[in-house]
Every structure is written in structure tokens, then in C-alpha cells.
Design a protein around this motif. Structure first.
Motif, PDB file in Angstrom:
ATOM      1  N   LYS A  14      46.703  41.610  36.526  1.00 60.70           N
ATOM      2  CA  LYS A  14      46.351  41.301  35.142  1.00 60.70           C
ATOM      3  C   LYS A  14      45.814  42.547  34.448  1.00 60.70           C
ATOM      4  CE  LYS A  14      45.386  36.488  36.066  1.00 60.70           C
ATOM      5  NZ  LYS A  14      44.370  35.488  36.277  1.00 60.70           N
ATOM      6  N   LEU A  15      45.990  42.563  33.130  1.00 58.58           N
ATOM      7  CA  LEU A  15      45.535  43.688  32.321  1.00 58.58           C
ATOM      8  C   LEU A  15      44.139  43.390  31.769  1.00 58.58           C
ATOM      9  CD1 LEU A  15      46.811  46.369  31.457  1.00 58.58           C
ATOM     10  CD2 LEU A  15      47.642  45.239  29.407  1.00 58.58           C
ATOM     11  N   TYR A  16      43.217  44.343  31.958  1.00 61.88           N
ATOM     12  CA  TYR A  16      41.837  44.168  31.512  1.00 61.88           C
ATOM     13  C   TYR A  16      41.394  45.357  30.671  1.00 61.88           C
ATOM     14  CZ  TYR A  16      41.560  40.508  35.043  1.00 61.88           C
ATOM     15  OH  TYR A  16      41.770  39.376  35.779  1.00 61.88           O
ATOM     16  N   PRO A  17      40.465  45.128  29.730  1.00 58.52           N
ATOM     17  CA  PRO A  17      39.968  46.232  28.905  1.00 58.52           C
ATOM     18  C   PRO A  17      39.048  47.166  29.688  1.00 58.52           C
ATOM     19  CG  PRO A  17      38.805  44.186  28.373  1.00 58.52           C
ATOM     20  CD  PRO A  17      39.879  43.830  29.356  1.00 58.52           C
ATOM     21  N   THR A  59      40.712  52.689  45.002  1.00 58.79           N
ATOM     22  CA  THR A  59      40.824  52.981  46.427  1.00 58.79           C
ATOM     23  C   THR A  59      39.775  52.207  47.221  1.00 58.79           C
ATOM     24  OG1 THR A  59      41.745  55.168  45.951  1.00 58.79           O
ATOM     25  CG2 THR A  59      40.820  54.842  48.151  1.00 58.79           C
ATOM     26  N   ARG A  60      38.538  52.205  46.732  1.00 60.00           N
ATOM     27  CA  ARG A  60      37.471  51.439  47.408  1.00 60.00           C
ATOM     28  C   ARG A  60      37.793  49.952  47.435  1.00 60.00           C
ATOM     29  NH1 ARG A  60      34.321  54.660  44.232  1.00 60.00           N
ATOM     30  NH2 ARG A  60      33.863  52.969  42.797  1.00 60.00           N
ATOM     31  N   GLU A  61      38.224  49.424  46.288  1.00 65.01           N
ATOM     32  CA  GLU A  61      38.536  47.992  46.208  1.00 65.01           C
ATOM     33  C   GLU A  61      39.754  47.643  47.059  1.00 65.01           C
ATOM     34  OE1 GLU A  61      36.474  45.658  44.766  1.00 65.01           O
ATOM     35  OE2 GLU A  61      35.231  47.461  44.697  1.00 65.01           O
ATOM     36  N   PHE A 104      48.350  51.944  53.528  1.00 65.19           N
ATOM     37  CA  PHE A 104      48.664  51.200  52.311  1.00 65.19           C
ATOM     38  C   PHE A 104      48.367  52.080  51.108  1.00 65.19           C
ATOM     39  CE2 PHE A 104      47.536  48.183  55.589  1.00 65.19           C
ATOM     40  CZ  PHE A 104      48.587  47.286  55.521  1.00 65.19           C
ATOM     41  N   HIS A 105      49.167  51.949  50.071  1.00 68.40           N
ATOM     42  CA  HIS A 105      48.977  52.723  48.841  1.00 68.40           C
ATOM     43  C   HIS A 105      47.852  52.096  48.024  1.00 68.40           C
ATOM     44  CE1 HIS A 105      49.777  54.970  45.230  1.00 68.40           C
ATOM     45  NE2 HIS A 105      50.795  55.584  45.805  1.00 68.40           N
ATOM     46  N   TRP A 106      46.994  52.933  47.469  1.00 68.63           N
ATOM     47  CA  TRP A 106      45.864  52.427  46.684  1.00 68.63           C
ATOM     48  C   TRP A 106      46.328  51.670  45.452  1.00 68.63           C
ATOM     49  CZ3 TRP A 106      45.267  53.844  41.630  1.00 68.63           C
ATOM     50  CH2 TRP A 106      45.880  55.025  41.213  1.00 68.63           C
ATOM     51  N   ARG A 107      47.506  51.980  44.929  1.00 72.69           N
ATOM     52  CA  ARG A 107      47.995  51.298  43.716  1.00 72.69           C
ATOM     53  C   ARG A 107      48.354  49.835  43.945  1.00 72.69           C
ATOM     54  NH1 ARG A 107      49.818  54.248  38.977  1.00 72.69           N
ATOM     55  NH2 ARG A 107      49.481  56.463  39.331  1.00 72.69           N
ATOM     56  N   LEU A 108      48.400  49.384  45.183  1.00 71.04           N
ATOM     57  CA  LEU A 108      48.688  47.965  45.432  1.00 71.04           C
ATOM     58  C   LEU A 108      47.698  47.068  44.698  1.00 71.04           C
ATOM     59  CD1 LEU A 108      49.621  47.896  49.216  1.00 71.04           C
ATOM     60  CD2 LEU A 108      51.090  47.276  47.289  1.00 71.04           C
ATOM     61  N   ILE A 109      46.465  47.528  44.523  1.00 65.88           N
ATOM     62  CA  ILE A 109      45.414  46.735  43.877  1.00 65.88           C
ATOM     63  C   ILE A 109      45.763  46.402  42.420  1.00 65.88           C
ATOM     64  CG2 ILE A 109      43.929  48.597  43.019  1.00 65.88           C
ATOM     65  CD1 ILE A 109      42.555  45.641  44.971  1.00 65.88           C
ATOM     66  N   PRO A 112      49.659  41.608  41.674  1.00 68.07           N
ATOM     67  CA  PRO A 112      49.150  40.282  42.063  1.00 68.07           C
ATOM     68  C   PRO A 112      48.953  40.182  43.580  1.00 68.07           C
ATOM     69  CG  PRO A 112      51.052  40.073  40.602  1.00 68.07           C
ATOM     70  CD  PRO A 112      50.935  41.525  40.963  1.00 68.07           C
ATOM     71  N   LEU A 113      48.072  39.294  43.984  1.00 67.73           N
ATOM     72  CA  LEU A 113      47.731  39.114  45.393  1.00 67.73           C
ATOM     73  C   LEU A 113      48.954  38.789  46.243  1.00 67.73           C
ATOM     74  CD1 LEU A 113      45.361  39.257  47.343  1.00 67.73           C
ATOM     75  CD2 LEU A 113      44.926  36.845  46.863  1.00 67.73           C
ATOM     76  N   ASP A 114      49.905  38.026  45.705  1.00 66.58           N
ATOM     77  CA  ASP A 114      51.122  37.695  46.468  1.00 66.58           C
ATOM     78  C   ASP A 114      51.876  38.954  46.875  1.00 66.58           C
ATOM     79  OD1 ASP A 114      50.586  35.017  46.238  1.00 66.58           O
ATOM     80  OD2 ASP A 114      52.131  34.614  44.737  1.00 66.58           O
ATOM     81  N   ALA A 115      51.934  39.926  45.977  1.00 65.73           N
ATOM     82  CA  ALA A 115      52.638  41.176  46.273  1.00 65.73           C
ATOM     83  C   ALA A 115      51.868  41.989  47.318  1.00 65.73           C
ATOM     84  CB  ALA A 115      52.825  41.991  44.992  1.00 65.73           C
ATOM     85  N   ILE A 116      50.551  42.012  47.214  1.00 63.55           N
ATOM     86  CA  ILE A 116      49.722  42.715  48.199  1.00 63.55           C
ATOM     87  C   ILE A 116      49.892  42.064  49.570  1.00 63.55           C
ATOM     88  CG2 ILE A 116      47.354  43.292  48.866  1.00 63.55           C
ATOM     89  CD1 ILE A 116      46.720  43.278  45.787  1.00 63.55           C
ATOM     90  N   ASP A 117      49.858  40.737  49.593  1.00 64.61           N
ATOM     91  CA  ASP A 117      50.029  40.013  50.855  1.00 64.61           C
ATOM     92  C   ASP A 117      51.376  40.329  51.490  1.00 64.61           C
ATOM     93  OD1 ASP A 117      47.527  38.879  50.770  1.00 64.61           O
ATOM     94  OD2 ASP A 117      48.233  36.898  50.147  1.00 64.61           O
ATOM     95  N   TYR A 118      52.417  40.412  50.672  1.00 62.93           N
ATOM     96  CA  TYR A 118      53.737  40.744  51.214  1.00 62.93           C
ATOM     97  C   TYR A 118      53.697  42.100  51.929  1.00 62.93           C
ATOM     98  CZ  TYR A 118      58.086  43.214  51.348  1.00 62.93           C
ATOM     99  OH  TYR A 118      59.114  44.026  51.771  1.00 62.93           O
ATOM    100  N   VAL A 119      53.092  43.109  51.324  1.00 57.74           N
ATOM    101  CA  VAL A 119      53.055  44.439  51.946  1.00 57.74           C
ATOM    102  C   VAL A 119      52.237  44.394  53.233  1.00 57.74           C
ATOM    103  CG1 VAL A 119      52.387  46.866  51.661  1.00 57.74           C
ATOM    104  CG2 VAL A 119      53.426  45.628  49.747  1.00 57.74           C
TER     105      VAL A 119
END
Length: 162
Positions: A14-17, A59-61, A104-109, A112-119
């Protein structure tokens, strides 16, 4: 918050300010996530260092989230991974070495969680099948039935900017 956002950033799909707060008493930019927006506290005006601070935050998250996801999916496998790291590989979302180290690439964060879970699942499956043969994809599909949708998201949006 009264001020206008400086820009927007993705987080978990999601996009956040992004709001900038000035605090001349600090030495370097800090980034905090309040659940609705990014709050970046900077010692001076301008964007210098903001991208690096956001990357450090991501990266931390990523490290925290991927560790949780690995703990969630690891019981589905008889083989255990040895270690994992978060990296900035130019063209891979993840990898699995023959000594069972996962990256894992830091940009995965950003996705969406489904995409992260797939990796995460994809790399765990490499602990059993160190290739992309039919057996590998069957195992991925057994644990992550929607993997093709996740692949489509990651394949089309990898160039997302921080």
C-alpha cells in the motif's frame, strides 16, 4: 498531522504518505512508521539522506517480517535453513545457497504479504529441490497455491522506487 506529505512510499503493498519533521538537535534522519504514515525526522531541510534512511528502515523491517514468515513456513519442510540475510541484489528477490543460507531483497517489504510469502516459500522449497524442475514447482504450489499471482506482482513491479 497538519503539514502536507513530502511524498508517498509503498509498505506491504500500500502507498502511504511521508511526513518530514525538522529537529536540529538530532544528527541523522530517523524514520518511524505509525501505522498510517512514515514520519521522517531530519536535522535539516532538504532530501539529503532521506532515501538512505528509508532503505535502512525497510531493511530492518524486512529482516523482522521475513524472520516471522520463515518461522511460520519452516514446519512445512523437513530440512531447515541455516541462516538468512537481507540484501540489495540487483536482480533477485531471493536465493538459496547449497549451504542452506537464504537471502532476500529488502524491497520485498514494498509488496503485499502474499508476494513476500511466495518468495519465502520459494526459497524454502530450494532446500529440497535446488532447481526449478516440476517437483520444485509442485512443492511451491502445494504450500502456496496462488504463487502465479504473486509472481505476476513481483515481476511487474520490481522497479518500484522507494
Amino acid at each position: 498531522m497538519e503539514q502536507q506529505p513530502k511524498n508517498n512510499c509503498y509498505y506491504l503493498g500500500k502507498l502511504y504518505p511521508v511526513y518530514i519533521k525538522l529537529d536540529p538537535s538530532i544528527k541523522k534522519i530517523t524514520v518511524q512508521w505509525d501505522g498510517k504514515a512514515f514520519i521522517c525526522t531530519s536535522p535539516q531541510e532538504g532530501d539529503r539522506g532521506l532515501t538512505d534512511a528509508l532503505q535502512a528502515f525497510y531493511t530492518r523491517e524486512s529482516r523482522k517480517l521475513i524472520e516471522k514468515r520463515l518461522r511460520l513456513y519452516q514446519p512445512s519442510f523437513k530440512v531447515k535453513y541455516k541462516s538468512f540475510s537481507i540484501e540489495n541484489h540487483p536482480n533477485k528477490w531471493g536465493s538459496c545457497s547449497s549451504n542452506r543460507h537464504l537471502t532476500f531483497h529488502w524491497r520485498l517489504i514494498l509488496f503485499p504479504l502474499d508476494a513476500i510469502d511466495y518468495v519465502v516459500i520459494h526459497e524454502l522449497c530450494h532446500l529440497i529441490h535446488m532447481n526449478h524442475d516440476r517437483s520444485f514447482w509442485r512443492l511451491v504450489g502445494k504450500i502456496c497455491p496462488n504463487y502465479k499471482e504473486a509472481m505476476a506482482i513481483l515481476g511487474t513491479e520490481k522497479t518500484r522506487e522507494v
